[in-house]
Write a protein that holds these residues in place. Structure first.
Motif, short mmCIF file in Angstrom:
data_model
loop_
_atom_site.label_atom_id
_atom_site.label_comp_id
_atom_site.label_asym_id
_atom_site.label_seq_id
_atom_site.Cartn_x
_atom_site.Cartn_y
_atom_site.Cartn_z
N VAL A 190 0.84 -1.21 0.00
CA VAL A 190 0.00 0.00 0.00
C VAL A 190 0.87 1.25 0.00
N ASP A 191 1.88 1.29 0.87
CA ASP A 191 2.75 2.46 0.95
C ASP A 191 3.49 2.69 -0.37
N THR A 192 3.98 1.61 -0.98
CA THR A 192 4.68 1.74 -2.26
C THR A 192 3.75 2.30 -3.32
N ALA A 193 2.56 1.77 -3.43
CA ALA A 193 1.62 2.22 -4.46
C ALA A 193 1.20 3.67 -4.24
N ARG A 194 1.01 4.06 -2.99
CA ARG A 194 0.65 5.46 -2.72
C ARG A 194 1.74 6.41 -3.21
N ILE A 213 -0.39 -4.34 -10.46
CA ILE A 213 0.34 -4.95 -9.35
C ILE A 213 0.50 -6.45 -9.60
N SER A 214 1.74 -6.90 -9.51
CA SER A 214 2.01 -8.32 -9.78
C SER A 214 1.68 -9.18 -8.58
N GLY A 215 1.58 -10.47 -8.84
CA GLY A 215 1.54 -11.43 -7.76
C GLY A 215 2.96 -11.77 -7.32
N LEU A 216 3.08 -12.59 -6.31
CA LEU A 216 4.39 -13.04 -5.86
C LEU A 216 4.74 -14.39 -6.46
N ASN A 217 3.79 -15.29 -6.44
CA ASN A 217 4.03 -16.67 -6.85
C ASN A 217 3.70 -16.88 -8.32
N PRO A 218 4.14 -17.99 -8.90
CA PRO A 218 3.75 -18.30 -10.28
C PRO A 218 2.23 -18.29 -10.43
N ILE A 238 -4.54 -4.36 -2.59
CA ILE A 238 -5.21 -3.82 -3.78
C ILE A 238 -6.60 -3.31 -3.41
N ALA A 239 -7.31 -4.05 -2.59
CA ALA A 239 -8.65 -3.63 -2.17
C ALA A 239 -8.59 -2.31 -1.39
N GLN A 240 -7.61 -2.18 -0.51
CA GLN A 240 -7.46 -0.95 0.27
C GLN A 240 -7.14 0.24 -0.64
N LEU A 241 -6.25 0.04 -1.57
CA LEU A 241 -5.87 1.12 -2.48
C LEU A 241 -7.05 1.53 -3.35
N GLN A 242 -7.80 0.58 -3.83
CA GLN A 242 -8.97 0.89 -4.64
C GLN A 242 -10.00 1.68 -3.83
N ALA A 243 -10.14 1.33 -2.56
CA ALA A 243 -11.07 2.06 -1.68
C ALA A 243 -10.62 3.50 -1.47
N GLU A 244 -9.31 3.75 -1.59
CA GLU A 244 -8.77 5.10 -1.46
C GLU A 244 -8.86 5.90 -2.75
N GLY A 245 -9.33 5.24 -3.82
CA GLY A 245 -9.47 5.93 -5.09
C GLY A 245 -8.26 5.84 -5.99
N ILE A 246 -7.28 5.00 -5.61
CA ILE A 246 -6.09 4.82 -6.45
C ILE A 246 -6.39 3.71 -7.46
#
Length: 348
Positions: A190-194, A213-218, A238-246
């Protein structure tokens, strides 16, 4: 052009590497490259010796941030930082670590004080600095330390690789791959995306950027069959960022998010670890990608390559990435200044 009366601060990097070669060659080609003026922070004797070794006719002149632009047209302006030992091209020496670090510190000091427009750092060899007691994993973390001291609180740096066709940031940076799953948290994503979203708007002029935003695993975990981190750590971020309007989306399988059609759907990508981000960045723009540090109160760019000791002093190193770093930092500085003016006018 906004800020044209101030030069960029270009740090020396490791004097045994290709940084001096690139700086000298870039100044030599300044007119045809339409380079913004820069102030080299380094040892004048080392630069003169390297220019002679390379057969480059580059006059040097001692300068400060105040007169660098005026002097740039006829000589390479140099703010002196004296090496402890003469530098030998291709042979790093930890006795010069203090001067390397001082060059970086001065670049940050000048830019923080608005005496230079941005910091452009030449490559360092971390092993050389470690031998002298340097305690930071790399440039990015040291710059964040200097900025945090100046600001009086902890700052989070974000590494963004910028190339002709891709912008990508890793969430975790200089740690072993085995430590990534433990280090990865919803908050760090979240901090990185902000920070990426904010700085894309303020320094790149990309308003309301789209961020993949990528996943971690294959296969981004394959619904839990290949790991739980994608569902338990990344999806909530991702859900938190979307809720913030990002405007973010994912988690995406990393093996299918970097082809041309996929890249058309986003302005920047965020990956979970160093190589996941840097492999596509360097594949798509090996010679002209730029390393940008976001999240700091000043602009910092760097060529996206190392010291290349084996090429130092031979005239074989390409200055494409350094030139791209200088041009991008000047463009970012202009965009940031214009954004601040527009913001102030909108509030008036």
């Amino acid at each position: 052009m906004i800020g044209h009366r101030r030069a960029l601060a270009l740090t020396m990097g490791d004097p045994a590497g290709i940084g001096p070669d690139l700086a000298l060659a870039a100044w030599k080609d300044r007119a045809q490259l339409e380079l913004p003026p820069f102030l080299m922070i380094g040892d004048p004797a080392m630069l003169a010796e390297r220019a002679n070794l390379l057969g480059l006719d580059v006059p040097l002149v001692e300068a400060t941030s105040e007169d660098a632009v005026a002097k740039f047209g006829t000589a390479l302006p140099v703010l002196p930082v004296t090496l402890a030992k003469p530098a030998v091209a291709g042979t790093p020496d930890s006795e010069n670590a203090e001067a390397i670090i001082e060059s970086i510190r001065l670049g940050v000091e000048l830019t923080t004080a608005s005496r230079t427009r941005a910091v452009v750092t030449n490559p360092i060899a971390k092993s050389v600095l470690y031998a002298s007691g340097f305690s930071f994993p790399g440039h990015t973390e040291y710059l964040a330390h200097l900025a945090s001291k100046a600001e009086g609180h902890e700052l989070m740096p974000v590494m963004l690789l910028v190339g002709p066709s891709l912008r990508v940031a890793p969430v975790t940076i200089h740690i072993p791959l085995s430590q990534v799953p433990e280090a990865l948290t919803t908050r760090s994503i979240v901090d990185t995306a902000r920070i990426v979203a904010r700085d894309l708007a303020s320094r790149f002029g990309v308003m309301a950027p789209r961020i993949a935003i990528s996943g971690l695993n294959p296969h981004a975990g394959e619904d839990g069959a290949l790991g739980s981190e994608d569902a338990e750590i990344i999806a909530p971020a991702i859900a938190q960022l979307q809720a913030e309007g990002i405007r973010v989306f994912g988690p995406l399988p990393a093996d299918t998010m970097f082809h041309a059609e996929a890249r058309a759907n986003y302005d920047a990508a965020i990956c979970m670890y160093h190589d996941q981000a840097l492999i596509p960045a360097k594949t798509l723009g090996f010679h002209d990608s730029v390393n940008v540090t976001l999240g700091l109160p000043f602009i910092r760019t760097s060529p996206d390559h190392g010291t290349a000791f084996s090429l130092a002093g031979k005239g074989e190193a390409r200055h494409d990435s350094l030139v791209a770093a200088m041009k991008l930092s000047a463009k970012m500085a202009n965009t940031e200044a214009e954004t601040k003016i527009l913001t102030a006018l909108s509030r008036a």
